[in-house]
Write a protein that holds these residues in place. Structure first.
Motif, PDB file in Angstrom:
ATOM      1  N   SER A   8       0.816  -1.218   0.000  1.00 33.36           N
ATOM      2  CA  SER A   8       0.000   0.000   0.000  1.00 33.36           C
ATOM      3  C   SER A   8       0.846   1.263   0.000  1.00 33.36           C
ATOM      4  O   SER A   8       0.349   2.343  -0.299  1.00 33.36           O
ATOM      5  CB  SER A   8      -0.932   0.014   1.222  1.00 33.36           C
ATOM      6  OG  SER A   8      -0.174   0.025   2.422  1.00 33.36           O
TER       7      SER A   8
ATOM      8  N   THR B  75     -13.601   2.085   4.728  1.00 26.68           N
ATOM      9  CA  THR B  75     -12.630   2.960   5.375  1.00 26.68           C
ATOM     10  C   THR B  75     -12.341   4.128   4.460  1.00 26.68           C
ATOM     11  O   THR B  75     -12.324   3.984   3.229  1.00 26.68           O
ATOM     12  CB  THR B  75     -11.326   2.210   5.683  1.00 26.68           C
ATOM     13  OG1 THR B  75     -10.870   1.588   4.479  1.00 26.68           O
ATOM     14  CG2 THR B  75     -11.540   1.136   6.730  1.00 26.68           C
TER      15      THR B  75
ATOM     16  N   GLU C 245      -7.405   3.899   2.266  1.00 26.28           N
ATOM     17  CA  GLU C 245      -7.170   2.492   1.920  1.00 26.28           C
ATOM     18  C   GLU C 245      -5.847   2.036   2.523  1.00 26.28           C
ATOM     19  O   GLU C 245      -4.919   1.644   1.815  1.00 26.28           O
ATOM     20  CB  GLU C 245      -7.163   2.342   0.393  1.00 26.28           C
ATOM     21  CG  GLU C 245      -8.532   2.629  -0.207  1.00 26.28           C
ATOM     22  CD  GLU C 245      -8.538   2.573  -1.719  1.00 26.28           C
ATOM     23  OE1 GLU C 245      -9.646   2.652  -2.307  1.00 26.28           O
ATOM     24  OE2 GLU C 245      -7.455   2.468  -2.329  1.00 26.28           O
TER      25      GLU C 245
ATOM     26  N   PRO D 141      -4.630  -0.497   5.463  1.00 28.59           N
ATOM     27  CA  PRO D 141      -5.032  -1.495   6.461  1.00 28.59           C
ATOM     28  C   PRO D 141      -4.372  -1.282   7.820  1.00 28.59           C
ATOM     29  O   PRO D 141      -4.920  -1.697   8.836  1.00 28.59           O
ATOM     30  CB  PRO D 141      -4.554  -2.819   5.845  1.00 28.59           C
ATOM     31  CG  PRO D 141      -4.376  -2.550   4.407  1.00 28.59           C
ATOM     32  CD  PRO D 141      -4.003  -1.116   4.291  1.00 28.59           C
ATOM     33  N   SER D 142      -3.226  -0.633   7.844  1.00 28.34           N
ATOM     34  CA  SER D 142      -2.552  -0.461   9.144  1.00 28.34           C
ATOM     35  C   SER D 142      -3.312   0.493  10.044  1.00 28.34           C
ATOM     36  O   SER D 142      -3.074   0.536  11.249  1.00 28.34           O
ATOM     37  CB  SER D 142      -1.121   0.050   8.940  1.00 28.34           C
ATOM     38  OG  SER D 142      -1.125   1.382   8.460  1.00 28.34           O
TER      39      SER D 142
ATOM     40  N   ARG E 255      -7.677  -1.705  12.929  1.00 24.78           N
ATOM     41  CA  ARG E 255      -7.382  -2.998  13.535  1.00 24.78           C
ATOM     42  C   ARG E 255      -8.620  -3.496  14.284  1.00 24.78           C
ATOM     43  O   ARG E 255      -9.157  -2.788  15.143  1.00 24.78           O
ATOM     44  CB  ARG E 255      -6.212  -2.888  14.516  1.00 24.78           C
ATOM     45  CG  ARG E 255      -4.914  -2.390  13.882  1.00 24.78           C
ATOM     46  CD  ARG E 255      -3.887  -2.088  14.948  1.00 24.78           C
ATOM     47  NE  ARG E 255      -3.348  -3.300  15.535  1.00 24.78           N
ATOM     48  CZ  ARG E 255      -2.953  -3.402  16.800  1.00 24.78           C
ATOM     49  NH1 ARG E 255      -3.081  -2.391  17.617  1.00 24.78           N
ATOM     50  NH2 ARG E 255      -2.454  -4.532  17.245  1.00 24.78           N
TER      51      ARG E 255
ATOM     52  N   TYR F  69     -10.474  -2.604   4.121  1.00 24.49           N
ATOM     53  CA  TYR F  69      -9.038  -2.406   4.334  1.00 24.49           C
ATOM     54  C   TYR F  69      -8.797  -2.435   5.834  1.00 24.49           C
ATOM     55  O   TYR F  69      -9.036  -1.449   6.536  1.00 24.49           O
ATOM     56  CB  TYR F  69      -8.578  -1.075   3.746  1.00 24.49           C
ATOM     57  CG  TYR F  69      -8.640  -1.024   2.240  1.00 24.49           C
ATOM     58  CD1 TYR F  69      -9.848  -0.760   1.580  1.00 24.49           C
ATOM     59  CD2 TYR F  69      -7.500  -1.246   1.474  1.00 24.49           C
ATOM     60  CE1 TYR F  69      -9.897  -0.734   0.192  1.00 24.49           C
ATOM     61  CE2 TYR F  69      -7.551  -1.207   0.090  1.00 24.49           C
ATOM     62  CZ  TYR F  69      -8.757  -0.959  -0.554  1.00 24.49           C
ATOM     63  OH  TYR F  69      -8.801  -0.932  -1.923  1.00 24.49           O
ATOM     64  N   ALA F  70      -8.356  -3.555   6.351  1.00 21.26           N
ATOM     65  CA  ALA F  70      -8.203  -3.684   7.805  1.00 21.26           C
ATOM     66  C   ALA F  70      -7.371  -4.919   8.125  1.00 21.26           C
ATOM     67  O   ALA F  70      -7.120  -5.764   7.272  1.00 21.26           O
ATOM     68  CB  ALA F  70      -9.571  -3.805   8.478  1.00 21.26           C
ATOM     69  N   THR F  71      -6.940  -4.992   9.395  1.00 22.55           N
ATOM     70  CA  THR F  71      -6.342  -6.230   9.895  1.00 22.55           C
ATOM     71  C   THR F  71      -7.295  -6.790  10.937  1.00 22.55           C
ATOM     72  O   THR F  71      -7.798  -6.055  11.785  1.00 22.55           O
ATOM     73  CB  THR F  71      -4.957  -5.995  10.525  1.00 22.55           C
ATOM     74  OG1 THR F  71      -5.090  -5.123  11.652  1.00 22.55           O
ATOM     75  CG2 THR F  71      -4.002  -5.375   9.539  1.00 22.55           C
TER      76      THR F  71
ATOM     77  N   LEU G 110     -10.913  -8.663   1.165  1.00 26.30           N
ATOM     78  CA  LEU G 110     -10.159  -8.127   2.285  1.00 26.30           C
ATOM     79  C   LEU G 110      -8.767  -7.708   1.840  1.00 26.30           C
ATOM     80  O   LEU G 110      -8.038  -8.490   1.219  1.00 26.30           O
ATOM     81  CB  LEU G 110     -10.039  -9.171   3.403  1.00 26.30           C
ATOM     82  CG  LEU G 110      -9.191  -8.780   4.614  1.00 26.30           C
ATOM     83  CD1 LEU G 110      -9.850  -7.641   5.386  1.00 26.30           C
ATOM     84  CD2 LEU G 110      -8.976  -9.984   5.537  1.00 26.30           C
TER      85      LEU G 110
ATOM     86  N   GLY H  41      -5.362  -6.499   3.620  1.00 25.08           N
ATOM     87  CA  GLY H  41      -4.724  -6.351   4.934  1.00 25.08           C
ATOM     88  C   GLY H  41      -4.218  -7.688   5.400  1.00 25.08           C
ATOM     89  O   GLY H  41      -3.367  -8.296   4.743  1.00 25.08           O
TER      90      GLY H  41
ATOM     91  N   ASP I 139      -1.200  -6.959   2.657  1.00 23.06           N
ATOM     92  CA  ASP I 139      -0.461  -5.714   2.468  1.00 23.06           C
ATOM     93  C   ASP I 139       0.929  -5.869   3.052  1.00 23.06           C
ATOM     94  O   ASP I 139       1.097  -5.978   4.278  1.00 23.06           O
ATOM     95  CB  ASP I 139      -1.201  -4.549   3.146  1.00 23.06           C
ATOM     96  CG  ASP I 139      -0.510  -3.225   2.913  1.00 23.06           C
ATOM     97  OD1 ASP I 139      -0.976  -2.211   3.460  1.00 23.06           O
ATOM     98  OD2 ASP I 139       0.511  -3.186   2.188  1.00 23.06           O
TER      99      ASP I 139
END
Lengths: 510, 201
Positions: A157, A327, A330, A332-333, A336, A366-368, A384, A386, A404
């Motif tokens: 990303s 989100t 974009e 993912p970090s 959470r 976009y997530a963990t 998904l 992330g 990512d």
């Protein structure tokens, strides 16, 4: 006549006078000698005690050096604090710390403390351990099932778009080389079953790593571009620490007017978003919910424009059919989901236990997601970006997951952890400053050296080298090139300096 | 008249009274000097003995503390939490890493050996090539003011603990040490130290 008698008398007294003076002198000399012996004895005792005190202070200086070096490592510095030529000053003493890489990618810190006549050298071995659960990629503590038609790959990303690369070259003739391919990470502590058919092929662009006793089974139509070798040791998933916050009760939102949960730290016993309703969670925020339910077609928007969002679900998480989790960025970090739910409970009274985590959302997320104690079955309606970790993971037919790679360096969880593995006392280094038992501050003042405090003495990293030393052992050094001792090098394997293309990758490598 | 005076002066000396007075005064002065010298000497001996005892106590305690700081906490044996105590400890130390594996040093033992009480450090205890070093000979049989009566006389939670005793609380080891030696004029000089160290490994 009188005068003669007087003179005679005084003369006879003079002949007898002075003998007491001799005796008195002898006594005084004797006492003075006794006094001198006592003073010498006291001075000797005092010296012994001062030496003991100096040794203790030197020991604590060495420990302070280790603490400073560890702090530096955690902040991404080299671990070198000062040097033998320019040590750091702390109180009435000095210290310096050398950081050396080992072939097994650990770091040895050697700290030296000097105070008065006292000397101490300590050594610790540390290892960088990423607390990043996102670095696991797509991971299952138990078995992992990937159904046919799924695609699992990776991206970065933070990588610039190809158009930006060309523009950055200022229109020069030629095209920049393509970036190296990015590999995904699929792993488990158990077996991995990758299914595919000739019509519904499955592609995994990266390594698939089962547990130490696990295997990877794959059928026709399955493409795995990386390794399928099992890992050496199982991965222990860290527990989730849920922040202790006061609850604000329940948040039940069924209105069509969007509701915003503003930035900060918030806790709700339950959060229920009704069908068609929208809740916006604004960052930076830590949100703790007992249960989070998105009814069918509900919308959850996570606004990370001003900061990251961390969502803890402690009992239950259910994203209904057609619900969406979007989100603003974009990245993912920045989002959470930390799910500590683990119990399957019949929540709707239909006699069927409901799993602690159900994700049936659609669209892109976009997530963990980290759910070490909950099984997750991920549908194909959600794409998904992330990373995801669960106690067991099942990806349904046609699932799409994109790992990512930027999460390897920053998963939003904070700096990497440095673990202490070993501590010991080592012999003093063979340098004049350590072997000559004079006050080091005096010695350095005579040389005109200006000393700084430890916090200002961290050595920069501008040089990395892998080499074979005089005994044939492979070692690494990362730090300031001026501090590197080239006399210990037999052959050079690789070197890189700040400004080189691969410098950051070499320095940041675990 | 003059002739008589001159011959009297030619035979001049001290009268008995003068001598007696001088001797008495000298004797008094000498006695005072001897008293001062004796008390100074006693004070010196006492100070020297105490100082030596203090240095010995510091050195011994430092040696024990340094050895235990580098010990691996899971190797500490016996693992006696307060109010249990032990007068010996067996442990090993980490020597760093070699080839990816942690290198563990030889087993070591610090113990109080009775009759006369000594603190002995042993490396490879019980082995044929055992190394032993006596760290001090002046250990008191019991700690501080303890009397062998089954009661915690010094109110530290331990009963009748030895002159050297260890208690363990997780990775923390509390070391209690009392040294004792003869002082001048059959006096007993005693010094005590107590410290807690944390095993770093």
């Amino acid at each position: 006549m009188m005068k003669v008698r007087g003179i005679g008398a005084r003369a006879r007294q003079g002949e007898r006078g002075g003998s007491v003076l001799v005796v008195a002198l002898l006594v005084v000399v004797g006492v003075a000698m006794l006094g001198a012996c006592l003073v010498q004895f006291s001075a000797s005792m005092t010296r012994n005690q001062m030496q003991a005190v100096d040794n203790k202070r030197a020991f604590y200086l060495a420990e302070a050096g280790l603490s400073e070096a560890l702090l530096g490592l955690r902040m991404g510095k080299s671990g070198n604090v000062g040097s033998v030529g320019m040590p750091a000053r702390l109180g009435d003493g000095i210290l310096w710390v050398e950081a050396l890489g080992t072939p097994d990618r650990r770091i040895v810190l050697k700290s030296n403390g000097l105070c008065g006549g006292g000397r101490a050298s300590l050594s610790i071995v540390v290892e960088r351990r990423s607390e990043s659960t996102a670095a696991l990629g797509i991971f299952s503590d138990g078995d992992l099932v990937v159904k046919s038609g799924s695609v699992i790959d990776a991206y970065d990303s933070t990588a610039p778009e190809p158009e930006e690369l060309v523009a950055g070259f200022g229109g020069l003739i030629g095209v920049p080389p393509p970036p190296p391919p990015i590999a995904t990470r699929v792993g488990s502590n158990g077996n991995i079953d990758v299914q595919g058919t000739t019509r519904l092929t499955t592609r995994i662009a990266g390594d698939v790593t089962p547990g130490p006793d696990g295997v990877v089974t794959s059928g026709v139509g399955v493409t795995i571009t990386g390794s399928t070798a099992p890992r050496m040791e199982p991965i222990a998933l860290p527990e989730i620490t849920v922040p202790k916050l006061d609850s604000k009760g329940d948040l039940i939102h069924k209105s069509l007017t969007p509701r915003t949960v503003y930035a900060g730290e918030n806790r709700y016993d339950s959060m229920i978003v009704g069908a068609g309703a929208q809740v916006i969670i604004s960052g930076p925020q830590i949100l703790v919910v007992g249960s989070m339910v998105l009814d069918d077609t509900a919308r959850l928007t996570i606004d990370t424009a001003l900061g990251s969002v961390e969502i803890h679900a402690t009992e239950y998480l259910n994203f209904g059919l057609g619900s969406t989790v979007t989100t603003v960025l974009e990245d993912p970090s920045k989002v959470r989901f930390l799910i500590s739910a683990s119990q399957a409970v019949d929540r709707d009274g239909d006699g069927v236990v409901d799993p602690p985590v159900t994700i049936n959302s659609t669209g892109k997320m976009y997530a963990t997601l980290y759910a070490p104690m909950a099984p997750i079955a991920l549908g194909n309606s959600l794409e998904l970006f992330g990373a995801i970790t669960a106690s067991s993971l099942s990806l349904s037919q046609g699932a799409k997951l994109h790992f990512d790679e930027a999460l390897l360096s920053d998963d939003g969880a904070g700096a990497g952890n440095v673990q202490l593995l070993s501590w010991r006392i080592i012999p003093l280094p063979d340098v004049p400053l350590a072997s000559l038992r004079i006050d080091p501050l005096v010695a350095l003042r005579l040389q005109g050296t200006v000393l700084t405090k430890p916090a200002d003495s961290h050595q920069l990293i501008d040089f990395a080298i892998e080499f074979a030393d005089l005994e044939g052992r492979t070692r690494t050094f990362i730090g300031e090139e001026t501090q590197f001792n080239w006399t210990q090098v037999q052959t050079v394997v690789t070197t890189t300096r700040r400004g080189d293309v691969n410098f950051d990758a070499v320095v940041d490598a675990p | 008249m003059t002739r008589r005076l001159t011959s009297a002066r030619a035979r001049a000396g001290f009268t008995l009274l003068e001598v007696l007075i001088a001797i008495t005064i000298l004797g008094m002065i000498a006695a005072n000097v001897v008293m001062v010298t004796r008390s100074s000497s006693k004070a010196y001996e006492s100070g020297a003995s105490l100082s030596t005892l203090d240095i010995q106590l510091d050195n011994t305690m430092d040696r024990i503390a340094m050895a235990l700081m580098a010990a691996r906490k899971e190797s500490l044996t016996p693992n006696n939490p307060s109010p249990l105590w032990t007068d010996f400890l067996i442990f090993d130390q980490s020597q760093g890493f070699e080839g990816g594996m942690e290198v563990i040093g030889d087993l070591e033992r610090i113990e109080l050996v009775p009759g006369p009480e000594q603190i002995v450090w042993k490396q490879r205890p019980g082995a044929l090539d055992e190394r032993r070093v006596v760290w001090t000979n002046w250990v008191r049989e019991l700690f501080k003011d303890e009397i062998d009566n089954g009661i915690d006389d010094d109110l530290n939670g331990l009963t009748d603990e030895a002159g050297l005793s260890f208690t363990i609380d997780g990775s923390r080891v509390t070391i209690r040490l009392t040294l004792e030696r003869d002082g001048p004029e059959h006096s007993i000089l005693k010094r005590t130290q107590e410290t807690t160290v944390t095993c770093r490994n």
